[in-house]
Design an enzyme around this catalytic site. Structure first.
Site, PDB file in Angstrom:
ATOM      1  N   GLU A  94     -46.281  -9.197 -23.842  1.00 21.34           N
ATOM      2  CA  GLU A  94     -45.263  -8.300 -23.322  1.00 21.34           C
ATOM      3  C   GLU A  94     -44.109  -9.080 -22.713  1.00 21.34           C
ATOM      4  O   GLU A  94     -44.297 -10.181 -22.198  1.00 21.34           O
ATOM      5  CB  GLU A  94     -45.871  -7.368 -22.265  1.00 21.34           C
ATOM      6  CG  GLU A  94     -46.884  -6.417 -22.881  1.00 21.34           C
ATOM      7  CD  GLU A  94     -47.529  -5.475 -21.869  1.00 21.34           C
ATOM      8  OE1 GLU A  94     -47.863  -4.344 -22.260  1.00 21.34           O
ATOM      9  OE2 GLU A  94     -47.714  -5.860 -20.703  1.00 21.34           O
ATOM     10  N   CYS A 107     -37.885 -11.187 -18.234  1.00 21.58           N
ATOM     11  CA  CYS A 107     -39.134 -11.809 -17.786  1.00 21.58           C
ATOM     12  C   CYS A 107     -39.972 -12.113 -19.021  1.00 21.58           C
ATOM     13  O   CYS A 107     -40.348 -11.195 -19.753  1.00 21.58           O
ATOM     14  CB  CYS A 107     -39.849 -10.839 -16.847  1.00 21.58           C
ATOM     15  SG  CYS A 107     -41.425 -11.432 -16.239  1.00 21.58           S
ATOM     16  N   CYS A 114     -54.221 -14.907 -19.435  1.00 28.93           N
ATOM     17  CA  CYS A 114     -54.024 -15.967 -18.439  1.00 28.93           C
ATOM     18  C   CYS A 114     -55.390 -16.443 -17.970  1.00 28.93           C
ATOM     19  O   CYS A 114     -56.294 -15.626 -17.775  1.00 28.93           O
ATOM     20  CB  CYS A 114     -53.234 -15.433 -17.249  1.00 28.93           C
ATOM     21  SG  CYS A 114     -52.884 -16.690 -15.987  1.00 28.93           S
ATOM     22  N   CYS A 118     -56.266 -14.477 -11.046  1.00 25.03           N
ATOM     23  CA  CYS A 118     -55.906 -14.068  -9.683  1.00 25.03           C
ATOM     24  C   CYS A 118     -56.435 -12.647  -9.474  1.00 25.03           C
ATOM     25  O   CYS A 118     -56.304 -11.788 -10.342  1.00 25.03           O
ATOM     26  CB  CYS A 118     -54.393 -14.137  -9.488  1.00 25.03           C
ATOM     27  SG  CYS A 118     -53.756 -15.826  -9.641  1.00 25.03           S
ATOM     28  N   CYS A 121     -54.135  -9.424 -10.014  1.00 24.88           N
ATOM     29  CA  CYS A 121     -53.190  -9.400 -11.142  1.00 24.88           C
ATOM     30  C   CYS A 121     -53.857  -8.824 -12.389  1.00 24.88           C
ATOM     31  O   CYS A 121     -54.964  -9.230 -12.757  1.00 24.88           O
ATOM     32  CB  CYS A 121     -52.700 -10.820 -11.420  1.00 24.88           C
ATOM     33  SG  CYS A 121     -51.582 -10.938 -12.835  1.00 24.88           S
ATOM     34  N   GLY A 163     -49.351 -15.127 -18.162  1.00 23.87           N
ATOM     35  CA  GLY A 163     -49.687 -16.542 -18.332  1.00 23.87           C
ATOM     36  C   GLY A 163     -49.198 -17.438 -17.223  1.00 23.87           C
ATOM     37  O   GLY A 163     -48.422 -17.030 -16.361  1.00 23.87           O
ATOM     38  N   GLU A 164     -49.674 -18.666 -17.243  1.00 28.45           N
ATOM     39  CA  GLU A 164     -49.288 -19.681 -16.261  1.00 28.45           C
ATOM     40  C   GLU A 164     -48.441 -20.734 -16.987  1.00 28.45           C
ATOM     41  O   GLU A 164     -48.964 -21.539 -17.763  1.00 28.45           O
ATOM     42  CB  GLU A 164     -50.542 -20.304 -15.635  1.00 28.45           C
ATOM     43  CG  GLU A 164     -50.304 -21.564 -14.836  1.00 28.45           C
ATOM     44  CD  GLU A 164     -49.204 -21.459 -13.783  1.00 28.45           C
ATOM     45  OE1 GLU A 164     -49.200 -20.498 -12.990  1.00 28.45           O
ATOM     46  OE2 GLU A 164     -48.340 -22.356 -13.752  1.00 28.45           O
ATOM     47  N   SER A 195     -42.082 -19.891 -12.760  1.00 30.17           N
ATOM     48  CA  SER A 195     -42.991 -19.567 -11.664  1.00 30.17           C
ATOM     49  C   SER A 195     -44.367 -20.168 -11.918  1.00 30.17           C
ATOM     50  O   SER A 195     -44.856 -20.151 -13.048  1.00 30.17           O
ATOM     51  CB  SER A 195     -43.105 -18.048 -11.545  1.00 30.17           C
ATOM     52  OG  SER A 195     -43.916 -17.698 -10.440  1.00 30.17           O
ATOM     53  N   SER A 217     -46.071 -19.011  -6.476  1.00 35.02           N
ATOM     54  CA  SER A 217     -46.823 -17.816  -6.086  1.00 35.02           C
ATOM     55  C   SER A 217     -47.812 -18.214  -5.007  1.00 35.02           C
ATOM     56  O   SER A 217     -48.880 -18.730  -5.304  1.00 35.02           O
ATOM     57  CB  SER A 217     -47.546 -17.242  -7.305  1.00 35.02           C
ATOM     58  OG  SER A 217     -46.591 -16.802  -8.245  1.00 35.02           O
ATOM     59  N   LEU A 218     -47.467 -17.968  -3.757  1.00 39.59           N
ATOM     60  CA  LEU A 218     -48.285 -18.466  -2.644  1.00 39.59           C
ATOM     61  C   LEU A 218     -49.313 -17.422  -2.176  1.00 39.59           C
ATOM     62  O   LEU A 218     -50.504 -17.648  -2.212  1.00 39.59           O
ATOM     63  CB  LEU A 218     -47.374 -18.895  -1.498  1.00 39.59           C
ATOM     64  CG  LEU A 218     -48.068 -19.633  -0.360  1.00 39.59           C
ATOM     65  CD1 LEU A 218     -48.650 -20.958  -0.830  1.00 39.59           C
ATOM     66  CD2 LEU A 218     -47.104 -19.856   0.795  1.00 39.59           C
ATOM     67  N   ASN A 294     -48.166  -4.130  -6.539  1.00 40.43           N
ATOM     68  CA  ASN A 294     -48.014  -3.077  -7.547  1.00 40.43           C
ATOM     69  C   ASN A 294     -49.393  -2.709  -8.071  1.00 40.43           C
ATOM     70  O   ASN A 294     -50.076  -3.554  -8.650  1.00 40.43           O
ATOM     71  CB  ASN A 294     -47.153  -3.573  -8.720  1.00 40.43           C
ATOM     72  CG  ASN A 294     -45.734  -3.877  -8.289  1.00 40.43           C
ATOM     73  OD1 ASN A 294     -45.067  -3.050  -7.689  1.00 40.43           O
ATOM     74  ND2 ASN A 294     -45.272  -5.081  -8.579  1.00 40.43           N
ATOM     75  N   CYS A 337     -44.338  -6.686 -11.606  1.00 41.27           N
ATOM     76  CA  CYS A 337     -45.104  -7.932 -11.437  1.00 41.27           C
ATOM     77  C   CYS A 337     -46.588  -7.647 -11.458  1.00 41.27           C
ATOM     78  O   CYS A 337     -47.077  -6.792 -10.732  1.00 41.27           O
ATOM     79  CB  CYS A 337     -44.801  -8.584 -10.097  1.00 41.27           C
ATOM     80  SG  CYS A 337     -43.111  -9.053  -9.870  1.00 41.27           S
TER      81      CYS A 337
HETATM   82  N1  SAH Z   1     -48.772 -17.499 -13.396  1.00 44.67           N
HETATM   83  C1  SAH Z   1     -47.441 -17.629 -12.852  1.00 44.67           C
HETATM   84  C2  SAH Z   1     -46.448 -16.715 -13.556  1.00 44.67           C
HETATM   85  C3  SAH Z   1     -46.667 -15.221 -13.293  1.00 44.67           C
HETATM   86  S1  SAH Z   1     -45.447 -14.699 -12.162  1.00 44.67           S
HETATM   87  C4  SAH Z   1     -47.468 -17.390 -11.360  1.00 44.67           C
HETATM   88  O1  SAH Z   1     -48.522 -17.011 -10.854  1.00 44.67           O
HETATM   89  O2  SAH Z   1     -46.479 -17.648 -10.694  1.00 44.67           O
HETATM   90  C5  SAH Z   1     -45.968 -13.105 -11.712  1.00 44.67           C
HETATM   91  C6  SAH Z   1     -45.854 -12.904 -10.227  1.00 44.67           C
HETATM   92  O3  SAH Z   1     -46.297 -11.576  -9.889  1.00 44.67           O
HETATM   93  C7  SAH Z   1     -46.749 -13.860  -9.475  1.00 44.67           C
HETATM   94  O4  SAH Z   1     -46.158 -14.212  -8.255  1.00 44.67           O
HETATM   95  C8  SAH Z   1     -47.965 -12.982  -9.252  1.00 44.67           C
HETATM   96  O5  SAH Z   1     -48.769 -13.484  -8.237  1.00 44.67           O
HETATM   97  C9  SAH Z   1     -47.332 -11.657  -8.919  1.00 44.67           C
HETATM   98  N2  SAH Z   1     -48.236 -10.522  -9.089  1.00 44.67           N
HETATM   99  C10 SAH Z   1     -49.330 -10.473  -9.876  1.00 44.67           C
HETATM  100  N3  SAH Z   1     -49.916  -9.263  -9.790  1.00 44.67           N
HETATM  101  C11 SAH Z   1     -49.188  -8.537  -8.926  1.00 44.67           C
HETATM  102  C12 SAH Z   1     -49.288  -7.201  -8.457  1.00 44.67           C
HETATM  103  N4  SAH Z   1     -50.241  -6.397  -8.890  1.00 44.67           N
HETATM  104  N5  SAH Z   1     -48.346  -6.774  -7.586  1.00 44.67           N
HETATM  105  C13 SAH Z   1     -47.351  -7.585  -7.186  1.00 44.67           C
HETATM  106  N6  SAH Z   1     -47.201  -8.856  -7.614  1.00 44.67           N
HETATM  107  C14 SAH Z   1     -48.104  -9.330  -8.470  1.00 44.67           C
END
Ligand code: SAH
Length: 364
Positions: A94, A107, A114, A118, A121, A163-164, A195, A217-218, A294, A337
């Site tokens: 997507e 995006c 992935c 996490c 996610c 993905g990462e 990211s 992504s912290l 989200n 996200c």
């Molecule tokens: N793998 C990379 C690229 C994905 S970026 C990374 O982790 O940075 C997607 C961003 O959306 C990341 O910061 C992720 O942590 C965040 N994200 C994932 N699921 C989410 C959710 N349900 N609600 C809000 N942010 C989310």
């Protein structure tokens, strides 16, 4: 027999120049091809009228061109557009277009699924199916650009889809080179953001290879919480991650690290979390993006209420941190996200979740 010809869009303009040079084709022809393909979106060599006829024929015969096709398009109430794209092997991914007042951001995904899993996610639930090629990353840009409203242009690209990116570094770097090349997509470096969830050994490699913005992504400031939210933290804990952010190329007052922090009610949204975040970031050029969670089907988390969000923001602002609250876009079509999950995609095979610590950069 399966088609084993190479993909033209796997090559940066520099790499195509070299390839042409080896075959006795004038290297500047690579820039002309790039202008057609990426500048104008023309993918039929027969239409590339400033190229000699034999080169046009060679291009059509020797290379594969379209790596992705659009399978479905969904438009959100707020103008966000999500497309489901299909690769030649049937894999589904997507990409999302996000129009704003003064810019339109795309995006892109870098993997099908992935491996990082996490906990909050949707993409993480799929597991990793495979890496995307440079051609497949770049084709997301071409296919999505065709969906833009007349008169609007793509201004920004963020590598924040499925993905990462740093686990597919080589393909990502070549794609970024095409995005930045003046004769290809011609985007300014400050308009491209990659990211990462924190693949420590590859952060510097990325920034040494290409001058992009870095987003991190912290999401948590204690190892106990981050180990759960971002399992990659068990390999690269917070202290190791913080150390890796020192003296990075390009990062400075005018090019901060964008720190993403997804707010999860009762998990990481207390004033004490905000204070720890400020301490963790002390001495770094950073800008914090708060993203209220989200929701997606099957997720056990919730976004905090407005009071908790305000409180968190205020705590950071009091410590003079640059912080923005990201409005959720496209959540009615699961394009926000962490909601990208290519519904209907097959769940991935279980692959080892994390790269070996000593893995060579781009080796995944
Ligand atoms: N793998 C990379 C690229 C994905 S970026 C990374 O982790 O940075 C997607 C961003 O959306 C990341 O910061 C992720 O942590 C965040 N994200 C994932 N699921 C989410 C959710 N349900 N609600 C809000 N942010 C989310």
């Amino acid at each position: 027999m399966s088609d084993t010809r190479p993909w033209l869009k796997d090559l940066s303009v520099e790499a195509l120049r070299a390839r042409f040079g080896e075959r006795g084709v004038k290297p500047y022809r690579a820039e002309q091809v790039a202008e057609w393909v990426y500048g104008r979106g023309v993918e039929d060599p027969a239409a590339m009228t400033n190229l000699p006829r034999d080169l046009r024929e060679d291009l059509a015969r020797e290379w594969r061109w379209r790596a992705l096709e659009v399978e479905a398009v969904e438009r959100s109430r707020d103008g966000t557009t999500k497309a489901r794209l299909v690769a030649r092997d049937g894999e589904i991914l997507e990409a999302v277009l996000i129009p704003e007042e003064r810019r339109t951001t795309l995006c892109v995904s870098t993997q099908v699924g992935c491996p990082l899993a996490c906990s909050f996610c949707a993409t993480g639930k799929l597991g990793l199916r495979r890496n995307l090629s440079t051609a497949e990353i770049v084709d997301q840009v071409l296919r999505m650009r065709e969906l833009l409203a007349p008169g609007s242009a793509l201004t920004n690209v963020v590598f924040m889809g499925m993905g990462e990116p740093l686990l597919n570094l080589a393909a990502v770097v070549e794609a970024v080179r095409l995005l930045l090349h003046p004769r290809a997509f011609g985007l300014a470096p400050r308009r491209v953001t990659v990211s990462t969830a924190g693949v420590v050994p590859r952060i510097r490699d990325l920034l040494e290879a290409v001058p992009v913005n870095l987003a991190l992504s912290l999401h948590a400031t204690s190892d106990a919480v981050r180990d759960v939210l971002v399992p990659l933290n068990r390999r690269f804990p917070l202290a190791v991650l913080r150390e890796a952010l020192e003296d990075l190329p390009r990062i400075g007052p005018r090019h901060p690290i964008f720190v993403e922090y997804t707010l999860l009610a009762g998990v990481n949204d207390a004033p004490e979390d905000a204070r720890r975040l400020a301490r963790w970031l002390h001495g770094l050029h950073a800008k914090v993006n708060l993203i209220p969670f989200n929701p997606h089907p099957g997720s056990e988390y919730a976004a905090p209420g407005p009071a908790a969000i305000e409180g968190f923001l205020a705590e950071l602002a009091r410590r003079r941190l640059a912080v923005t609250l990201r409005r959720s876009r496209g959540d009615d079509i699961a394009a926000a996200c962490g909601q990208l999950a290519a519904q209907g995609a097959r769940p991935g095979p279980v692959k080892p979740a994390l790269p070996a610590a000593e893995d060579a950069p781009g080796g995944c």
